[in-house]
Structure formats: C-alpha cells, structure tokens
Design a protein around this motif. Structure first.
Motif, PDB file in Angstrom:
ATOM      1  N   GLU A 124      38.908  41.663  39.789  1.00  0.00           N
ATOM      2  CA  GLU A 124      39.126  42.972  39.151  1.00  0.00           C
ATOM      3  C   GLU A 124      39.936  43.902  40.041  1.00  0.00           C
ATOM      4  O   GLU A 124      40.816  44.626  39.561  1.00  0.00           O
ATOM      5  CB  GLU A 124      37.791  43.602  38.755  1.00  0.00           C
ATOM      6  CG  GLU A 124      37.062  42.858  37.641  1.00  0.00           C
ATOM      7  CD  GLU A 124      37.888  42.705  36.363  1.00  0.00           C
ATOM      8  OE1 GLU A 124      38.665  43.611  36.008  1.00  0.00           O
ATOM      9  OE2 GLU A 124      37.748  41.639  35.717  1.00  0.00           O
ATOM     10  N   ASP A 125      39.652  43.896  41.341  1.00  0.00           N
ATOM     11  CA  ASP A 125      40.390  44.735  42.281  1.00  0.00           C
ATOM     12  C   ASP A 125      41.871  44.356  42.305  1.00  0.00           C
ATOM     13  O   ASP A 125      42.748  45.231  42.277  1.00  0.00           O
ATOM     14  CB  ASP A 125      39.788  44.608  43.685  1.00  0.00           C
ATOM     15  CG  ASP A 125      40.587  45.378  44.713  1.00  0.00           C
ATOM     16  OD1 ASP A 125      40.575  46.627  44.664  1.00  0.00           O
ATOM     17  OD2 ASP A 125      41.258  44.736  45.563  1.00  0.00           O
ATOM     18  N   MET A 126      42.155  43.066  42.355  1.00  0.00           N
ATOM     19  CA  MET A 126      43.541  42.616  42.411  1.00  0.00           C
ATOM     20  C   MET A 126      44.284  42.939  41.119  1.00  0.00           C
ATOM     21  O   MET A 126      45.427  43.401  41.155  1.00  0.00           O
ATOM     22  CB  MET A 126      43.592  41.115  42.698  1.00  0.00           C
ATOM     23  CG  MET A 126      43.048  40.711  44.072  1.00  0.00           C
ATOM     24  SD  MET A 126      43.984  41.372  45.464  1.00  0.00           S
ATOM     25  CE  MET A 126      45.483  40.399  45.356  1.00  0.00           C
ATOM     26  N   VAL A 127      43.647  42.729  39.987  1.00  0.00           N
ATOM     27  CA  VAL A 127      44.280  43.032  38.692  1.00  0.00           C
ATOM     28  C   VAL A 127      44.495  44.538  38.558  1.00  0.00           C
ATOM     29  O   VAL A 127      45.564  44.983  38.124  1.00  0.00           O
ATOM     30  CB  VAL A 127      43.450  42.442  37.530  1.00  0.00           C
ATOM     31  CG1 VAL A 127      43.949  42.942  36.183  1.00  0.00           C
ATOM     32  CG2 VAL A 127      43.485  40.912  37.579  1.00  0.00           C
ATOM     33  N   ALA A 128      43.504  45.325  38.970  1.00  0.00           N
ATOM     34  CA  ALA A 128      43.639  46.787  38.907  1.00  0.00           C
ATOM     35  C   ALA A 128      44.771  47.289  39.808  1.00  0.00           C
ATOM     36  O   ALA A 128      45.394  48.308  39.520  1.00  0.00           O
ATOM     37  CB  ALA A 128      42.322  47.455  39.291  1.00  0.00           C
ATOM     38  N   ALA A 129      45.061  46.535  40.875  1.00  0.00           N
ATOM     39  CA  ALA A 129      46.153  46.909  41.783  1.00  0.00           C
ATOM     40  C   ALA A 129      47.508  46.436  41.263  1.00  0.00           C
ATOM     41  O   ALA A 129      48.523  46.626  41.926  1.00  0.00           O
ATOM     42  CB  ALA A 129      45.890  46.323  43.167  1.00  0.00           C
ATOM     43  N   GLY A 130      47.520  45.810  40.081  1.00  0.00           N
ATOM     44  CA  GLY A 130      48.783  45.412  39.466  1.00  0.00           C
ATOM     45  C   GLY A 130      49.167  43.956  39.655  1.00  0.00           C
ATOM     46  O   GLY A 130      50.248  43.547  39.227  1.00  0.00           O
ATOM     47  N   HIS A 131      48.300  43.160  40.257  1.00  0.00           N
ATOM     48  CA  HIS A 131      48.603  41.741  40.444  1.00  0.00           C
ATOM     49  C   HIS A 131      48.214  40.952  39.199  1.00  0.00           C
ATOM     50  O   HIS A 131      47.373  41.374  38.413  1.00  0.00           O
ATOM     51  CB  HIS A 131      47.892  41.214  41.690  1.00  0.00           C
ATOM     52  CG  HIS A 131      48.327  41.927  42.935  1.00  0.00           C
ATOM     53  ND1 HIS A 131      49.601  41.819  43.462  1.00  0.00           N
ATOM     54  CD2 HIS A 131      47.670  42.791  43.737  1.00  0.00           C
ATOM     55  CE1 HIS A 131      49.697  42.571  44.527  1.00  0.00           C
ATOM     56  NE2 HIS A 131      48.538  43.171  44.723  1.00  0.00           N
ATOM     57  N   HIS A 132      48.833  39.797  39.032  1.00  0.00           N
ATOM     58  CA  HIS A 132      48.646  39.003  37.814  1.00  0.00           C
ATOM     59  C   HIS A 132      47.357  38.193  37.864  1.00  0.00           C
ATOM     60  O   HIS A 132      47.178  37.350  38.741  1.00  0.00           O
ATOM     61  CB  HIS A 132      49.839  38.068  37.616  1.00  0.00           C
ATOM     62  CG  HIS A 132      49.744  37.248  36.368  1.00  0.00           C
ATOM     63  ND1 HIS A 132      50.053  37.765  35.132  1.00  0.00           N
ATOM     64  CD2 HIS A 132      49.347  35.971  36.159  1.00  0.00           C
ATOM     65  CE1 HIS A 132      49.870  36.824  34.218  1.00  0.00           C
ATOM     66  NE2 HIS A 132      49.429  35.729  34.817  1.00  0.00           N
ATOM     67  N   GLY A 133      46.479  38.446  36.915  1.00  0.00           N
ATOM     68  CA  GLY A 133      45.280  37.639  36.751  1.00  0.00           C
ATOM     69  C   GLY A 133      45.583  36.529  35.761  1.00  0.00           C
ATOM     70  O   GLY A 133      45.825  36.788  34.589  1.00  0.00           O
ATOM     71  N   GLU A 134      45.558  35.297  36.228  1.00  0.00           N
ATOM     72  CA  GLU A 134      45.894  34.147  35.378  1.00  0.00           C
ATOM     73  C   GLU A 134      44.696  33.712  34.535  1.00  0.00           C
ATOM     74  O   GLU A 134      44.823  33.489  33.353  1.00  0.00           O
ATOM     75  CB  GLU A 134      46.379  32.990  36.265  1.00  0.00           C
ATOM     76  CG  GLU A 134      46.709  31.724  35.523  1.00  0.00           C
ATOM     77  CD  GLU A 134      48.029  31.766  34.767  1.00  0.00           C
ATOM     78  OE1 GLU A 134      48.411  30.728  34.225  1.00  0.00           O
ATOM     79  OE2 GLU A 134      48.677  32.828  34.684  1.00  0.00           O
ATOM     80  N   LEU A 135      43.539  33.546  35.176  1.00  0.00           N
ATOM     81  CA  LEU A 135      42.318  33.150  34.475  1.00  0.00           C
ATOM     82  C   LEU A 135      41.190  34.076  34.903  1.00  0.00           C
ATOM     83  O   LEU A 135      40.841  34.119  36.088  1.00  0.00           O
ATOM     84  CB  LEU A 135      41.944  31.691  34.795  1.00  0.00           C
ATOM     85  CG  LEU A 135      42.916  30.615  34.332  1.00  0.00           C
ATOM     86  CD1 LEU A 135      42.515  29.256  34.898  1.00  0.00           C
ATOM     87  CD2 LEU A 135      42.981  30.570  32.816  1.00  0.00           C
ATOM     88  N   LYS A 136      40.621  34.777  33.939  1.00  0.00           N
ATOM     89  CA  LYS A 136      39.507  35.675  34.241  1.00  0.00           C
ATOM     90  C   LYS A 136      38.315  34.864  34.752  1.00  0.00           C
ATOM     91  O   LYS A 136      38.182  33.676  34.438  1.00  0.00           O
ATOM     92  CB  LYS A 136      39.094  36.441  32.984  1.00  0.00           C
ATOM     93  CG  LYS A 136      40.128  37.434  32.532  1.00  0.00           C
ATOM     94  CD  LYS A 136      39.651  38.177  31.295  1.00  0.00           C
ATOM     95  CE  LYS A 136      40.720  39.174  30.863  1.00  0.00           C
ATOM     96  NZ  LYS A 136      40.305  39.953  29.704  1.00  0.00           N
ATOM     97  N   PRO A 137      37.428  35.497  35.529  1.00  0.00           N
ATOM     98  CA  PRO A 137      36.271  34.765  36.058  1.00  0.00           C
ATOM     99  C   PRO A 137      35.446  34.109  34.950  1.00  0.00           C
ATOM    100  O   PRO A 137      35.244  34.683  33.881  1.00  0.00           O
ATOM    101  CB  PRO A 137      35.463  35.856  36.758  1.00  0.00           C
ATOM    102  CG  PRO A 137      36.475  36.893  37.132  1.00  0.00           C
ATOM    103  CD  PRO A 137      37.469  36.889  36.008  1.00  0.00           C
ATOM    104  N   TRP A 138      35.002  32.872  35.242  1.00  0.00           N
ATOM    105  CA  TRP A 138      34.149  32.126  34.325  1.00  0.00           C
ATOM    106  C   TRP A 138      33.249  31.215  35.139  1.00  0.00           C
ATOM    107  O   TRP A 138      33.516  30.954  36.307  1.00  0.00           O
ATOM    108  CB  TRP A 138      34.987  31.340  33.317  1.00  0.00           C
ATOM    109  CG  TRP A 138      35.479  29.999  33.790  1.00  0.00           C
ATOM    110  CD1 TRP A 138      34.908  28.784  33.543  1.00  0.00           C
ATOM    111  CD2 TRP A 138      36.645  29.710  34.594  1.00  0.00           C
ATOM    112  NE1 TRP A 138      35.648  27.778  34.123  1.00  0.00           N
ATOM    113  CE2 TRP A 138      36.710  28.321  34.780  1.00  0.00           C
ATOM    114  CE3 TRP A 138      37.626  30.500  35.170  1.00  0.00           C
ATOM    115  CZ2 TRP A 138      37.722  27.703  35.516  1.00  0.00           C
ATOM    116  CZ3 TRP A 138      38.626  29.892  35.904  1.00  0.00           C
ATOM    117  CH2 TRP A 138      38.663  28.513  36.061  1.00  0.00           C
ATOM    118  N   ASN A 139      32.169  30.762  34.512  1.00  0.00           N
ATOM    119  CA  ASN A 139      31.264  29.811  35.148  1.00  0.00           C
ATOM    120  C   ASN A 139      31.762  28.409  34.830  1.00  0.00           C
ATOM    121  O   ASN A 139      31.654  27.939  33.700  1.00  0.00           O
ATOM    122  CB  ASN A 139      29.827  29.998  34.660  1.00  0.00           C
ATOM    123  CG  ASN A 139      29.246  31.311  35.133  1.00  0.00           C
ATOM    124  OD1 ASN A 139      29.724  31.912  36.092  1.00  0.00           O
ATOM    125  ND2 ASN A 139      28.223  31.774  34.456  1.00  0.00           N
ATOM    126  N   ALA A 140      32.312  27.746  35.832  1.00  0.00           N
ATOM    127  CA  ALA A 140      32.894  26.414  35.647  1.00  0.00           C
ATOM    128  C   ALA A 140      31.792  25.359  35.553  1.00  0.00           C
ATOM    129  O   ALA A 140      30.726  25.503  36.152  1.00  0.00           O
ATOM    130  CB  ALA A 140      33.831  26.105  36.811  1.00  0.00           C
TER     131      ALA A 140
END
Length: 174
Positions: free
Chosen positions: A130-146
């Motif tokens: 969330e911090d990285m995405v909020a800073a404008g970086h590209h989130g490829e896959l949101k967190p999930w339980n693998a």
C-alpha cells in the motif's frame, strides 16, 4: 563377508572427506573439503545486477523498500546497495551497459528478472504494498493468500522488473 574397517582406519577415512555434522546422520552425503568444480573455479553468488532506464527513479523505488544506496547515487552511471549477508544490488544505466556492450538492447516481451523480499509478517506485506502504490509505484498483484502458505504481492520497479513481497501465513508450517 562385509568389510568393516578398524576404528583407526575409520578415523583415517573420515579425515579424508572432512568432519560429519554433529548429531545428524548424513551417510548419504559426501562432505567436501575441496573447492567446488574440482578446484578449477570458485564462483560464488555475490550480486544482482539490473539495468535501469531511469536510474534516479529506480534508486528512489528501491530506497523506499529499504535498500541503502549512498547519497548522490541518483545521478551516477552505476550504483550499489549492500544487502544483508553481503550480497549487493547493482543498478546500471542503459548507457553504462552500452559502453562495454554497444549492441545491448533492453529485453522485450515481458519480465526477465524478479526479486523476492521477505517481510516480517503478512500485515507488513499489505502495508509495504500500500505504501509503494500510494507513492505512485506500480502494483502488479494486490496482496493475497497464496496456496503455498504465504501472503504475497507483486510490485513492478520503474523498468518493469517484478518485486515480490511475501511472508509466511500463520500456521503454514514454514
């Protein structure tokens, strides 16, 4: 009749191959005292190198993840951050790579490299993502339980390299 060496010959045989790990039965393993590759080479994993199309953006991305690049690294042609355990993350500009490999071209057709960063907890996977995405970086896959028992997420660095964030899930046996 099986050959059973005397205690003195056993000690002599063991001294040729090296000590056995204490408390473990490793009869199926052959301990090595000599260098890998029969002594001809001694390569060891030392660094991860990535080529950056925008070195300043890449340094900012990796710094935000906690990599310690030196001050002034943003405008250098080659930078390194030492990682725990002595490994290094090295970033080079495209021009730096072309200075010794004039025919080099950026890869096409998908990601060619990826890094995986172990987080302290599943909650940290979420918060770093969330911090990285909020800073404008590209989130490829949101967190999930693998299904393999980890909280997992994927970011892309400025050049499209995958940066996975992961942590064991409680009770996953890792």
């Amino acid at each position: 009749m099986a050959f059973l060496p005397s205690p003195d010959s056993q000690a002599e045989l063991l001294s040729c191959v090296g000590p056995w790990p204490s408390g473990e039965s490793d009869s199926f393993k052959t301990p090595r005292r000599r260098p890998a590759y029969g002594g001809r080479m001694s390569p060891r994993f030392d660094a991860i190198g990535l080529v950056a199309s925008d070195l300043a953006a890449s340094v900012a991305f990796y710094r935000r993840l906690g990599f310690a690049f030196p001050e002034g690294a943003d405008d250098q042609p080659h930078v390194e951050a030492e990682l725990p355990g002595g490994l290094r993350l090295m970033l080079d500009t495209e021009d730096t790579v072309r200075s010794f490999n004039p025919g080099w071209q950026p890869p096409t057709g998908g990601r060619r490299a990826g890094l995986a960063l172990l987080c302290d907890s599943p909650a940290e996977v979420d918060s770093v993502y969330e911090d990285m995405v909020a800073a404008g970086h590209h989130g490829e896959l949101k967190p999930w339980n693998a299904v393999w028992g980890q909280r997992y997420a994927t970011l892309l660095d400025p050049d499209g390299n995958g940066v996975d964030l992961f942590a064991p899930l409680p009770g996953a046996g890792q």
